[in-house]
Scaffold this active site. Structure first.
Site, PDB file in Angstrom:
ATOM      1  N   HIS A   1      -4.558  -2.991  -8.701  1.00 31.66           N
ATOM      2  CA  HIS A   1      -3.610  -2.373  -7.774  1.00 31.66           C
ATOM      3  C   HIS A   1      -2.778  -1.386  -8.576  1.00 31.66           C
ATOM      4  CE1 HIS A   1      -0.405  -1.837  -4.872  1.00 31.66           C
ATOM      5  NE2 HIS A   1      -1.051  -2.564  -3.986  1.00 31.66           N
TER       6      HIS A   1
ATOM      7  N   ARG B   1       4.507   3.632  -0.652  1.00 33.16           N
ATOM      8  CA  ARG B   1       3.901   4.957  -0.535  1.00 33.16           C
ATOM      9  C   ARG B   1       3.595   5.290   0.923  1.00 33.16           C
ATOM     10  NH1 ARG B   1      -0.916   4.016  -3.664  1.00 33.16           N
ATOM     11  NH2 ARG B   1      -0.187   1.874  -3.952  1.00 33.16           N
TER      12      ARG B   1
END
Lengths: 642, 316
Positions: free
Chosen positions: A252, A272
């Site tokens: 990740h 994000r």
């Protein structure tokens, strides 16, 4: 010794190993099919790793953008996995996710809402439209609590009908399975121990569903909990099943990097999705430099276009911060390597300058608290420091896509969720895990129930197999000459992190295999001090065996695959090779040795491959495959003209 | 940035045990759970401790640190003085299994007794419609990570084993509240049930549960008090009405409180006596009680050690 050991025996129709999202959904389905069902939970009920999932569950409900549908979701999933996915699993997943999410509402789940009262959906990396059903940034908790409470409600029904909560579905909490028991090639049961007492427990059952999650504890920097030791992967191998895609691990892109003790803890992709951007030490939004050719048409080229996308997604392309995870993780890795990293060796993730403090606290409450409490960082005022962390294994048990039945030489074994392989290809999109758990958990539970129904006679557990299992389990406690399991785990983590990490090279992978072979000798002689009651050292000693064999699969497959794709990056073979897209690497166990074979990928059905543009397919397919595609299109054209 | 620090950790099982001293390395930014993991990897390989996510999301690593119920993964070492000894003991309200691990099955039993969500029979999956503002109240309670710190700190059961049968505890009051406030739950008796079956009336609103909640759920203000108030609203009772005029709100006499199992009225004054006092009521668990007397000091509220023993003190 073994003859005097007490073993508690239970009889069930279906035993589900694992109490995360996939396990609980499988168990619900088996119980609804009328089967007497056991749920084996390595931790307490409701603590499984699913609670760590933050962003959401992907399902093409089209609540926020009505253009979304299963075909778009299917395309995104295949693209995210670089076309290595089992297409049938991706298809079933895209088609069935909405129903599985809606069903959770009937169990009491409370997702965030749109203005018209439907389930709200958020943007995420690789998903063309806002698609993730979510509850702030604690969606996994909502999912596991909802399933947990559904199981309780089934137990209440059973209590009313049969006078006992445990009559038809029982949770064995803090229980670990160490062996599957076979009768010929059929599953006959499972053997393990209660963590609390150290007492042994034997389940006699014709059908077992593996839902044990992943393998991250073989890495030091990981978002995974202590449970993630590849138990189901290893149990499947030892029972004669096969694993595929084990070279593909998802790092990740955004784990915490400071303070050192929290390194690896997840920072949700929702940061994000909700507007956060990645910057290097020069303050540059570097992701614009890392958009690969295959994604060039779908991602913005300027910051202005990227920023407009949040409010006008139909006329602008997505910000490159929302590329699939493998791309973002590699980009961060490159920036840090080039000397443009943050002080603690990551990059900056900035939402403070992009959204109001109120909005950040409302949309990302757990992240706000996590940084405040663990790092003394106020994410509404300053950027976070983040870097890649081992998060998810795409590889897993090779299964029949429709039923979740394991391939190989075993019957009665099913797998769902992270422990199964194929669905996500070489890289999983964020949000596709929670929906995967529900879709394939339900399927595996249902098919395990019908398999049990279809048996003329129950397979029998062999006494000597149980005795052997007891002996293996007790061995670390009876030796005092071996090494500490904690030392061995650290050494294993060092090998995997240093030599089989995010960027791989032939020499290092070969070296890793040598070191893993040495570790195998040492793990075989591991010693645990203390007694049998709640002894974490002993339990780790037993888990090491699983971690080791799964690590061997990963290293072997990573050495074999001479290309870079998704969660497998070879510095010495940096390009994606269409020839390799046609190949799955399959691991099986021959005695103690991991055997690797190549197997062709199933071929996508015409109406599915027809969902893609030729220009896009040309980036992934071989020339012969493209010729087939052209012929298909020509045939369809002729058929239309007739 | 590493230094040796003094730890005292309770080791033992249900037959007894004691605090053991360890000198252990501590590095910058570490939390108590990191130190426990280091001990496991060095001096105490069989030290029993629950944990999972190490990020404050699963609620597994609950323990009492210097007498305060905390998640060890969220308790930073920098919150202690450089020379301060850190004393770690298991949750006090639940029976010890081994070392820092307790038997929390009480909570799972109470969970099973709490009636589940009752979906509307005529609304198909996919047709559920709710407004954000209406789901937010229940969502606050669904943030609960089931660390059971609120259960551990609750005066009604912390030193009163005898109350456990009739009392579900704050975790399950907010579960009832969550369902009560769920826009589509079809059961209409959540409050009455909480009062009659879960022992809501035992709660005298000292807010200790709210103070220890790592998710900052306003258990008392947003969960328990509305449940109590609306029970009063619904059961119109002249005495309650009169009481509410005479007493401060929080001291409204709860004369109507009954529990099915006890089958008799339990006046609030009776439940109050000795509840917030933590005054070391004798229990059957001798070994644990003795060592706690030595370690954390019996008779002190773990969240507010110096607070005077009062009734309803936290409720204004």
């Amino acid at each position: 010794m073994t003859t005097t050991t007490r073993i508690e025996r239970h009889h069930y129709d279906v035993v589900v190993i694992g109490a995360g999202g996939a396990g609980l959904r499988a168990a619900i389905e088996a119980r609804l099919a009328g089967k007497k069902t056991a749920i084996i939970s390595k931790s307490l009920f409701g603590k499984a790793h699913t609670v760590m999932a933050e962003g959401g569950a992907a399902a093409a409900m089209g609540n926020v953008n009505s253009r979304d549908n299963w075909q778009v979701h299917f395309r995104d999933t295949m693209r995210g996995g670089k076309f290595l996915n089992n297409f049938r699993m991706a298809e079933l997943h895209a088609k069935e996710s909405p129903q599985r999410i809606w069903e959770l509402e009937t169990y009491g789940a409370l997702f965030d809402r749109t203005k018209d009262g439907k389930i709200s959906q958020r943007n995420f990396g690789g998903h063309e439209y806002p698609r993730l059903a979510h509850v702030g940034d604690r969606t996994g908790l909502e999912l596991i609590r909802t399933l947990q409470q559904k199981i309780v409600s089934l137990q209440q029904e059973d209590h009313r009908e049969h006078g006992s909560y445990d009559a038809r579905i029982k949770v064995f909490s803090e229980t670990t399975i160490t062996e599957l028991l076979l009768d010929g090639d059929r599953v006959a049961g499972a053997f393990g121990y209660y963590r609390e007492s150290g007492e042994f427990i034997l389940f006699e059952a014709p059908a077992v569903v593996l839902a044990t999650g992943g393998v991250g504890r073989s890495y030091k920097v990981t978002s995974n909990s202590w449970e993630y030791t590849g138990d189901g992967h290893a149990l499947a191998l030892r029972a004669g099943a096969t694993l595929i895609n084990m070279e593909f691990l998802q790092f990740h892109p955004t784990g915490m990097v400071w303070p050192p003790s929290v390194k690896g803890i997840l920072v949700t992709e929702s940061v994000r999705g909700d507007g956060g951007v990645l910057k290097n030490s020069e303050g540059k939004r570097f992701m614009f430099d890392y958009v690969p050719d295959v994604f060039r048409n779908q991602y913005a080229e300027t910051e202005e276009e990227a920023d407009r996308w949040y409010t006008d997604p139909d006329n602008n392309r997505r910000p490159p911060e929302l590329l699939p995870r493998d791309e973002v993780a590699r980009a961060i890795n490159s920036e840090v390597k080039a000397g443009r990293g943050s002080p603690a060796g990551g990059v900056f993730l900035d939402i403070a300058s992009r959204r109001s403090a109120d909005e950040i606290r409302r949309r990302l409450p757990s992240m706000y608290h996590q940084f405040k409490e663990l790092a003394d960082v106020d994410i509404t005022a300053e950027p976070m420091e983040v870097g890649p962390t081992c998060h998810y294994v795409m590889g897993g048990v090779e299964v029949d896509p429709d039923s979740g039945a394991a391939f190989g030489h075993v019957r009665g074994l099913f797998a769902a969720g992270e422990v199964s392989g194929g669905m996500h290809g070489s890289n999983r999109l964020g949000g596709n895990s929670l929906s995967d758990l529900l879709v394939f958990g339900k399927r595996a539970g249902g098919h395990a129930a019908s398999y049990a129904d279809g048996l003329a006679a129950r397979p029998k557990v062999a006494v000597d197999a149980v005795e052997a299992a007891v002996e293996t389990a007790l061995a670390p406690l009876q030796r005092d000459t071996g090494e500490s399991p904690y030392t061995l785990q650290q050494d294993l983590q060092a090998v995997m992190g240093d030599l089989v990490g995010i960027i791989r090279r032939e020499g290092e992978l070969a070296d890793a295999l040598v070191r893993l072979a040495e570790l195998r000798e040492r793990v075989a002689k591991v010693s645990a001090v203390g007694g049998r009651r709640y002894n974490p050292g002993w339990h780790l000693a037993l888990d090491l065996r699983n971690m080791l064999v799964v690590s061997e699969c990963t290293a072997k497959a990573a050495l074999e695959r001479q290309e870079s794709r998704g969660g497998h990056t070879r510095e010495d073979y940096p390009a994606m090779e269409p020839k390799w897209r046609q190949v799955n690497l399959v691991c099986a166990l021959d005695g103690d040795t991991v055997q690797l074979t190549r197997k062709p990928l199933p071929k996508m059905r015409p109406e599915l491959i027809g969902l893609f543009d030729r220009a896009e397919l040309a980036k992934y397919l071989t020339d012969e495959e493209l010729a087939d595609f052209d012929a298909l299109v020509a045939d369809a054209g002729e058929a239309d003209n007739r | 940035m590493s230094a040796k620090r003094q730890f005292r950790i309770w080791r033992g099982d249900e037959t007894g045990g004691d605090l053991q001293d360890y000198m252990v390395e501590v590095n910058e930014g570490e939390v108590v759970l990191d130190v426990i993991h280091r001990l496991q990897a060095t001096d105490a390989p069989d030290l029993a401790c629950r944990w999972n996510c190490k990020a404050g999301k699963c609620g597994s690593c609950s323990m009492e640190i210097n007498g305060k119920p905390r998640l060890s993964c969220m308790t930073r070492m920098s919150t202690f003085g450089d020379d301060e000894t850190v004393t770690v003991t298991p949750l006090r309200t639940f029976p010890v299994i081994r070392d820092l691990v307790t038997d929390v099955s009480f909570n799972y039993e109470k969970a099973r007794e709490t009636p589940a969500f009752a979906p509307p029979p005529d609304v198909a999956p996919g047709d559920y419609r709710m407004q954000q503002v209406d789901v937010e109240r229940s969502q606050e309670f669904r943030k609960c990570i089931e660390c059971f710190l609120c259960q551990n700190v609750c005066h009604v059961i912390r030193d009163h084993e005898e109350n456990k049968q009739a009392f579900s505890g704050p975790r399950y009051f907010i579960r009832a509240a969550e369902l009560d406030m769920h826009p589509l739950d079809t059961r209409t008796d959540r409050k009455e049930y909480a009062q009659a079956e879960q022992g809501l009336g035992f709660c005298n609103i000292t807010k200790c549960c709210t103070e220890v909640c790592p998710e900052h759920i306003k258990i008392t203000d947003n969960g328990i008090i509305p449940m109590k108030e609306r029970v009063v609203d619904r059961r119109y009772d002249p005495l309650v009405w009169l009481g509410s005029k005479i007493f401060r709100r929080g001291e409204t006499p709860q004369t109507s409180v009954t529990t099915a199992r006890q089958g008799s009225a339990t006046p609030s004054s009776a439940t109050r006596s000795g509840i917030h006092s933590h005054a070391g009521a004798p229990t059957t668990r001798g070994p644990r009680r003795r060592r706690r007397a030595a370690s954390t000091g019996i008779g002190r509220c773990p969240t507010r050690p110096r607070r005077r023993s009062t009734t309803g003190a936290g409720f204004r």
